[in-house]
Design a protein around this motif. Sequence first.
Motif, PDB file in Angstrom:
ATOM      1  N   PHE A   1       0.854  -1.188   0.000  1.00 48.70           N
ATOM      2  CA  PHE A   1       0.000   0.000   0.000  1.00 48.70           C
ATOM      3  C   PHE A   1       0.888   1.234   0.000  1.00 48.70           C
ATOM      4  CE2 PHE A   1       0.665  -1.364   4.388  1.00 48.70           C
ATOM      5  CZ  PHE A   1       1.175  -0.213   4.975  1.00 48.70           C
ATOM      6  N   ALA A   2       0.272   2.370  -0.263  1.00 47.11           N
ATOM      7  CA  ALA A   2       0.929   3.669  -0.119  1.00 47.11           C
ATOM      8  C   ALA A   2       0.058   4.505   0.798  1.00 47.11           C
ATOM      9  CB  ALA A   2       1.099   4.350  -1.475  1.00 47.11           C
ATOM     10  N   LEU A   3       0.643   4.989   1.892  1.00 44.50           N
ATOM     11  CA  LEU A   3      -0.077   5.757   2.898  1.00 44.50           C
ATOM     12  C   LEU A   3       0.491   7.169   2.951  1.00 44.50           C
ATOM     13  CD1 LEU A   3      -1.813   6.242   5.471  1.00 44.50           C
ATOM     14  CD2 LEU A   3       0.008   5.136   6.779  1.00 44.50           C
ATOM     15  N   ALA A   4      -0.375   8.163   2.749  1.00 49.54           N
ATOM     16  CA  ALA A   4       0.019   9.569   2.820  1.00 49.54           C
ATOM     17  C   ALA A   4      -0.763  10.262   3.920  1.00 49.54           C
ATOM     18  CB  ALA A   4      -0.229  10.264   1.480  1.00 49.54           C
ATOM     19  N   THR A   5      -0.202  11.359   4.428  1.00 52.38           N
ATOM     20  CA  THR A   5      -0.857  12.125   5.487  1.00 52.38           C
ATOM     21  C   THR A   5      -1.065  13.548   4.987  1.00 52.38           C
ATOM     22  OG1 THR A   5       1.290  12.655   6.496  1.00 52.38           O
ATOM     23  CG2 THR A   5       0.148  10.695   7.307  1.00 52.38           C
ATOM     24  N   LEU A   6      -2.302  13.905   4.732  1.00 50.13           N
ATOM     25  CA  LEU A   6      -2.639  15.168   4.073  1.00 50.13           C
ATOM     26  C   LEU A   6      -2.589  16.340   5.048  1.00 50.13           C
ATOM     27  CD1 LEU A   6      -3.719  16.454   1.395  1.00 50.13           C
ATOM     28  CD2 LEU A   6      -6.019  16.140   2.350  1.00 50.13           C
ATOM     29  N   ASN A   7      -1.914  17.425   4.632  1.00 46.28           N
ATOM     30  CA  ASN A   7      -1.913  18.657   5.404  1.00 46.28           C
ATOM     31  C   ASN A   7      -2.075  19.860   4.477  1.00 46.28           C
ATOM     32  OD1 ASN A   7       0.685  19.237   4.308  1.00 46.28           O
ATOM     33  ND2 ASN A   7       1.674  18.117   5.965  1.00 46.28           N
ATOM     34  N   LEU A   8      -2.110  21.055   5.063  1.00 43.64           N
ATOM     35  CA  LEU A   8      -2.330  22.258   4.260  1.00 43.64           C
ATOM     36  C   LEU A   8      -1.216  22.485   3.247  1.00 43.64           C
ATOM     37  CD1 LEU A   8      -3.719  25.082   6.590  1.00 43.64           C
ATOM     38  CD2 LEU A   8      -4.884  23.910   4.714  1.00 43.64           C
ATOM     39  N   ASP A   9       0.017  22.203   3.643  1.00 42.54           N
ATOM     40  CA  ASP A   9       1.139  22.367   2.721  1.00 42.54           C
ATOM     41  C   ASP A   9       0.961  21.473   1.496  1.00 42.54           C
ATOM     42  OD1 ASP A   9       3.843  23.149   1.870  1.00 42.54           O
ATOM     43  OD2 ASP A   9       4.416  21.125   2.472  1.00 42.54           O
TER      44      ASP A   9
ATOM     45  N   TYR B   1      -0.095  11.510  -5.389  1.00 43.52           N
ATOM     46  CA  TYR B   1      -1.203  11.498  -4.428  1.00 43.52           C
ATOM     47  C   TYR B   1      -2.373  10.677  -4.967  1.00 43.52           C
ATOM     48  CZ  TYR B   1      -1.143  13.769   0.085  1.00 43.52           C
ATOM     49  OH  TYR B   1      -0.979  14.015   1.422  1.00 43.52           O
ATOM     50  N   ASP B   2      -2.606  10.764  -6.249  1.00 44.10           N
ATOM     51  CA  ASP B   2      -3.686   9.976  -6.851  1.00 44.10           C
ATOM     52  C   ASP B   2      -3.417   8.482  -6.720  1.00 44.10           C
ATOM     53  OD1 ASP B   2      -5.047  12.254  -7.548  1.00 44.10           O
ATOM     54  OD2 ASP B   2      -4.380  12.266  -9.638  1.00 44.10           O
ATOM     55  N   ALA B   3      -2.143   8.108  -6.563  1.00 39.65           N
ATOM     56  CA  ALA B   3      -1.778   6.693  -6.463  1.00 39.65           C
ATOM     57  C   ALA B   3      -1.754   6.186  -5.025  1.00 39.65           C
ATOM     58  CB  ALA B   3      -0.402   6.466  -7.095  1.00 39.65           C
ATOM     59  N   GLN B   4      -2.026   7.058  -4.049  1.00 38.24           N
ATOM     60  CA  GLN B   4      -2.018   6.630  -2.647  1.00 38.24           C
ATOM     61  C   GLN B   4      -3.265   5.800  -2.346  1.00 38.24           C
ATOM     62  OE1 GLN B   4       0.794   7.548  -0.578  1.00 38.24           O
ATOM     63  NE2 GLN B   4       1.443   8.117  -2.643  1.00 38.24           N
ATOM     64  N   ASP B   5      -3.066   4.689  -1.657  1.00 33.80           N
ATOM     65  CA  ASP B   5      -4.193   3.824  -1.293  1.00 33.80           C
ATOM     66  C   ASP B   5      -4.911   4.327  -0.042  1.00 33.80           C
ATOM     67  OD1 ASP B   5      -3.631   1.430  -3.179  1.00 33.80           O
ATOM     68  OD2 ASP B   5      -1.712   1.748  -2.166  1.00 33.80           O
ATOM     69  N   LEU B   6      -4.145   4.922   0.877  1.00 32.08           N
ATOM     70  CA  LEU B   6      -4.675   5.339   2.173  1.00 32.08           C
ATOM     71  C   LEU B   6      -4.211   6.768   2.443  1.00 32.08           C
ATOM     72  CD1 LEU B   6      -3.516   2.126   4.090  1.00 32.08           C
ATOM     73  CD2 LEU B   6      -5.765   2.484   3.065  1.00 32.08           C
TER      74      LEU B   6
ATOM     75  N   GLN C   1       8.787  11.736  -0.784  1.00 30.53           N
ATOM     76  CA  GLN C   1       8.351  10.482  -0.178  1.00 30.53           C
ATOM     77  C   GLN C   1       7.081   9.948  -0.827  1.00 30.53           C
ATOM     78  OE1 GLN C   1       8.200  11.737   3.916  1.00 30.53           O
ATOM     79  NE2 GLN C   1       6.215  12.754   3.688  1.00 30.53           N
ATOM     80  N   GLU C   2       6.149  10.835  -1.168  1.00 32.04           N
ATOM     81  CA  GLU C   2       4.914  10.384  -1.816  1.00 32.04           C
ATOM     82  C   GLU C   2       5.188   9.882  -3.239  1.00 32.04           C
ATOM     83  OE1 GLU C   2       3.927  12.925   1.572  1.00 32.04           O
ATOM     84  OE2 GLU C   2       5.203  13.279  -0.185  1.00 32.04           O
TER      85      GLU C   2
ATOM     86  N   ILE D   1       6.882  -1.137  -8.476  1.00 34.48           N
ATOM     87  CA  ILE D   1       8.116  -1.909  -8.513  1.00 34.48           C
ATOM     88  C   ILE D   1       8.195  -2.936  -7.389  1.00 34.48           C
ATOM     89  CG2 ILE D   1      10.639  -1.696  -8.295  1.00 34.48           C
ATOM     90  CD1 ILE D   1      10.395   0.964  -9.782  1.00 34.48           C
ATOM     91  N   ALA D   2       7.623  -2.600  -6.227  1.00 38.78           N
ATOM     92  CA  ALA D   2       7.634  -3.531  -5.083  1.00 38.78           C
ATOM     93  C   ALA D   2       6.230  -3.589  -4.496  1.00 38.78           C
ATOM     94  CB  ALA D   2       8.649  -3.071  -4.042  1.00 38.78           C
ATOM     95  N   PRO D   3       5.287  -4.177  -5.217  1.00 40.40           N
ATOM     96  CA  PRO D   3       3.879  -4.113  -4.818  1.00 40.40           C
ATOM     97  C   PRO D   3       3.542  -4.870  -3.534  1.00 40.40           C
ATOM     98  CG  PRO D   3       4.171  -5.613  -6.681  1.00 40.40           C
ATOM     99  CD  PRO D   3       5.468  -4.901  -6.500  1.00 40.40           C
ATOM    100  N   GLU D   4       4.475  -5.676  -3.037  1.00 35.47           N
ATOM    101  CA  GLU D   4       4.217  -6.418  -1.797  1.00 35.47           C
ATOM    102  C   GLU D   4       4.565  -5.599  -0.550  1.00 35.47           C
ATOM    103  OE1 GLU D   4       8.537  -7.215  -2.800  1.00 35.47           O
ATOM    104  OE2 GLU D   4       6.658  -6.808  -3.849  1.00 35.47           O
ATOM    105  N   ILE D   5       5.154  -4.406  -0.738  1.00 29.89           N
ATOM    106  CA  ILE D   5       5.598  -3.573   0.384  1.00 29.89           C
ATOM    107  C   ILE D   5       4.581  -2.467   0.659  1.00 29.89           C
ATOM    108  CG2 ILE D   5       7.395  -2.022   1.244  1.00 29.89           C
ATOM    109  CD1 ILE D   5       9.412  -3.517  -0.470  1.00 29.89           C
ATOM    110  N   GLY D   6       4.313  -2.230   1.939  1.00 29.49           N
ATOM    111  CA  GLY D   6       3.496  -1.101   2.335  1.00 29.49           C
ATOM    112  C   GLY D   6       4.389   0.091   2.644  1.00 29.49           C
ATOM    113  N   PHE D   7       4.146   1.218   1.978  1.00 31.44           N
ATOM    114  CA  PHE D   7       4.955   2.421   2.152  1.00 31.44           C
ATOM    115  C   PHE D   7       4.157   3.473   2.915  1.00 31.44           C
ATOM    116  CE2 PHE D   7       6.622   0.341  -1.622  1.00 31.44           C
ATOM    117  CZ  PHE D   7       7.989   0.382  -1.406  1.00 31.44           C
ATOM    118  N   ALA D   8       4.729   3.962   4.008  1.00 25.47           N
ATOM    119  CA  ALA D   8       4.081   4.997   4.814  1.00 25.47           C
ATOM    120  C   ALA D   8       4.974   6.226   4.846  1.00 25.47           C
ATOM    121  CB  ALA D   8       3.825   4.493   6.231  1.00 25.47           C
ATOM    122  N   SER D   9       4.467   7.346   4.356  1.00 23.57           N
ATOM    123  CA  SER D   9       5.223   8.601   4.327  1.00 23.57           C
ATOM    124  C   SER D   9       5.049   9.327   5.661  1.00 23.57           C
ATOM    125  CB  SER D   9       4.734   9.478   3.172  1.00 23.57           C
ATOM    126  OG  SER D   9       4.949   8.839   1.928  1.00 23.57           O
ATOM    127  N   ILE D  10       6.167   9.564   6.369  1.00 22.99           N
ATOM    128  CA  ILE D  10       6.062  10.067   7.746  1.00 22.99           C
ATOM    129  C   ILE D  10       6.873  11.327   8.002  1.00 22.99           C
ATOM    130  CG2 ILE D  10       5.505   7.814   8.726  1.00 22.99           C
ATOM    131  CD1 ILE D  10       8.510   7.672   9.535  1.00 22.99           C
TER     132      ILE D  10
END
Length: 248
Positions: free
Chosen positions: A34-42, A57-62, A171-172, A181-190
């Motif tokens: 998965f791809a996890l992003a955290t939305l803010n004003l910036d 961002y359109d490609a983020q799952d969560l 990071q996103e 490229i690595a669809p089995e990995i969950g990526f979390a942008s922190i």
Amino acid sequence: MKFRAGDHEVSVTIDSWPALDRALRERFAAGEGFALATLNLDHLTKLREPGPFRAAYDAQDLVTADGNPIVWCSRLAGQPVDLLPGSDMILPICRIAAEMEVPLGLVGSTDDSLAGAAATLEELVPGLRVVSLIAPPMGFDPEGAAADEILKDLARAGVRLCFLALGAPKQEVLSARGRRIAPEIGFASIGAGLDFLSGQQTRAPEWVRRLALEWLWRLLGNPRRMAARYGAAFRDLPVHLWRSWRMR
């Protein structure tokens, strides 16, 4: 909860920690990344213009709400979401990874910061296995050949969860590339979360965060870097609040 960024629409898709906990467990159990992003004003300001960040961002799952203004807008719209910043989610996500025996990788910052963060995480979360630490060089291109090698190295190391601490938009963009490229990995942008863990940066005290003044803490700590960012974000805030109120 949906937000407008110029002529584009961005959604917070995860409204609470229980919802995120459930989504992550389902992905880990199924062996899905998965791809996890955290939305803010910036981010909303940056997303006004078409380009790699918007596509990423359109490609983020969560997507969670990172910042009180996003939470305020959601409440005005009658679609409340909880505040789930990347830095606050690191330890809870690591506890899930330890419980489900999911190996962890860390990408970003510096070698010293990653080593310090890894040691802290393994001390605070019994059973957690950190199997890969990668600090990309200055000028790292998240769409270049070096990015592909990093993603392949993570996969070869057996990483199933990876925290990306490269800052937006790198990071996103890298997490979106990782989904291919690595669809089995969950990526979390922190963001700066790993530097906080390692002690390379000092996070605002809890009482400052409770007063929704973490932005001021960061501004005073690094005015040259943060002034333009927060100036643009707060310029756009009244428009987001107005649109949210009209949605209600």
